[in-house]
Design a protein around this motif. Sequence first.
Motif, mmCIF file in Angstrom:
data_model
loop_
_atom_site.group_PDB
_atom_site.id
_atom_site.type_symbol
_atom_site.label_atom_id
_atom_site.label_comp_id
_atom_site.label_asym_id
_atom_site.label_seq_id
_atom_site.Cartn_x
_atom_site.Cartn_y
_atom_site.Cartn_z
ATOM 1 N N GLY A 1 0.806 -1.188 0.000
ATOM 2 C CA GLY A 1 0.000 0.000 0.000
ATOM 3 C C GLY A 1 0.855 1.259 0.000
ATOM 4 N N GLU A 2 0.175 2.329 -0.416
ATOM 5 C CA GLU A 2 0.852 3.623 -0.445
ATOM 6 C C GLU A 2 1.108 4.122 0.973
ATOM 7 N N HIS A 3 1.987 5.137 1.071
ATOM 8 C CA HIS A 3 2.497 5.548 2.374
ATOM 9 C C HIS A 3 1.435 6.143 3.296
ATOM 10 N N THR A 4 0.320 6.544 2.753
ATOM 11 C CA THR A 4 -0.770 7.093 3.572
ATOM 12 C C THR A 4 -1.212 6.113 4.648
ATOM 13 N N VAL A 5 -1.008 4.815 4.442
ATOM 14 C CA VAL A 5 -1.441 3.823 5.433
ATOM 15 C C VAL A 5 -0.810 4.089 6.797
ATOM 16 N N PHE B 1 -4.351 14.025 2.427
ATOM 17 C CA PHE B 1 -4.100 12.621 2.753
ATOM 18 C C PHE B 1 -3.340 11.907 1.639
ATOM 19 N N SER B 2 -2.645 12.666 0.814
ATOM 20 C CA SER B 2 -1.782 12.076 -0.193
ATOM 21 C C SER B 2 -0.610 11.377 0.484
ATOM 22 N N HIS B 3 -0.038 10.411 -0.223
ATOM 23 C CA HIS B 3 1.184 9.762 0.268
ATOM 24 C C HIS B 3 2.308 10.772 0.463
ATOM 25 N N ALA B 4 2.254 11.893 -0.250
ATOM 26 C CA ALA B 4 3.286 12.928 -0.137
ATOM 27 C C ALA B 4 3.103 13.827 1.075
ATOM 28 N N CYS B 5 2.056 13.586 1.855
ATOM 29 C CA CYS B 5 1.737 14.446 3.008
ATOM 30 C C CYS B 5 1.759 13.699 4.332
ATOM 31 N N VAL B 6 2.092 12.415 4.320
ATOM 32 C CA VAL B 6 1.854 11.590 5.510
ATOM 33 C C VAL B 6 2.682 12.031 6.711
ATOM 34 N N MET B 7 3.923 12.460 6.513
ATOM 35 C CA MET B 7 4.725 12.899 7.656
ATOM 36 C C MET B 7 4.309 14.291 8.141
ATOM 37 N N ARG B 8 3.753 15.085 7.251
ATOM 38 C CA ARG B 8 3.201 16.386 7.660
ATOM 39 C C ARG B 8 1.988 16.165 8.558
#
Length: 285
Positions: free
Chosen positions: A103-107, A142-149
């Motif tokens: 799965g994508e990083h959003t998980v 909630f993009s995978h590019a935003c998960v650490m934010r």
Amino acid sequence: MAPHFLEGEIPNEKPDKAAVHIIPVPLENTTSYGSGTATGPAAIIEASKQLELWDGSRMPALSGIHTAEPVDCSKEIAKTLDRIEDAVAYALECEALPLVLGGEHTVTLGALRAMKQKYGRFGVVQFDAHADLRNTYQGSPFSHACVMRRAMDDLRIPVFQVGVRALCAEEADYRKSQSVPCLDARKLHLKGIPTQVLPPDFPERIYITFDVDGLDPSVIRATGTPVPGGLSWHDVLTLLERITAGRQVVGADVVELAPTPGDHASDFAAAQLAYCLLGMSLPRD
């Protein structure tokens, strides 16, 4: 019954008897380049059938592993995150170590919500080619590019980044303003791995999130956005050994494998990574 991790080598242990819960989350909602993360968890589980139980120092599988049914990712992202949180919370209720397979990083966000409820204060160690610190990307927070934010802004969880080598100006500014500690790929290449990787004041409890694009594409090519200049296999093992020494790993994930037909090497490397991570995360004997 769905296939389970290390099938053919060990039974699928009962949830309340297992030291580890493998939680497959076949999410592919906001991938922005190469696709295929929805099939990543199944590919890792399939490849795990070829793993040796001996990881070089011990046999962590003998502690008992339960592979849960895949999380239903068919609804809107908010509902999927709730389901991930519930699955991880159940693993914690069973006093097991949750190991999420994306799965994508959003998980990761769903897992961190459960961790926050259970532990309060802990830190995230992020292996990744990308910073994932955008506030929104392609219209979604909630993009995978935003998960650490989301982890930092929404959950107030400290993050330490390892292997980053691709980020935008917004992320660079955010890193600077928030003093995000990091050990980027270029610095590792020039100066090597420090004896003490994490800052002394970083939380004792840690959650490790491993985007497989943190590794160099020569190790894992089957990922949505491979970036040259990544971490080598043995550098990753050394980093994990030093990061986990003296700390309590409360959970982990391996995400962003996007299997490619014929590329068994990437699938197997991701499965090996998951198993090595499991071995370093369980309490030492």
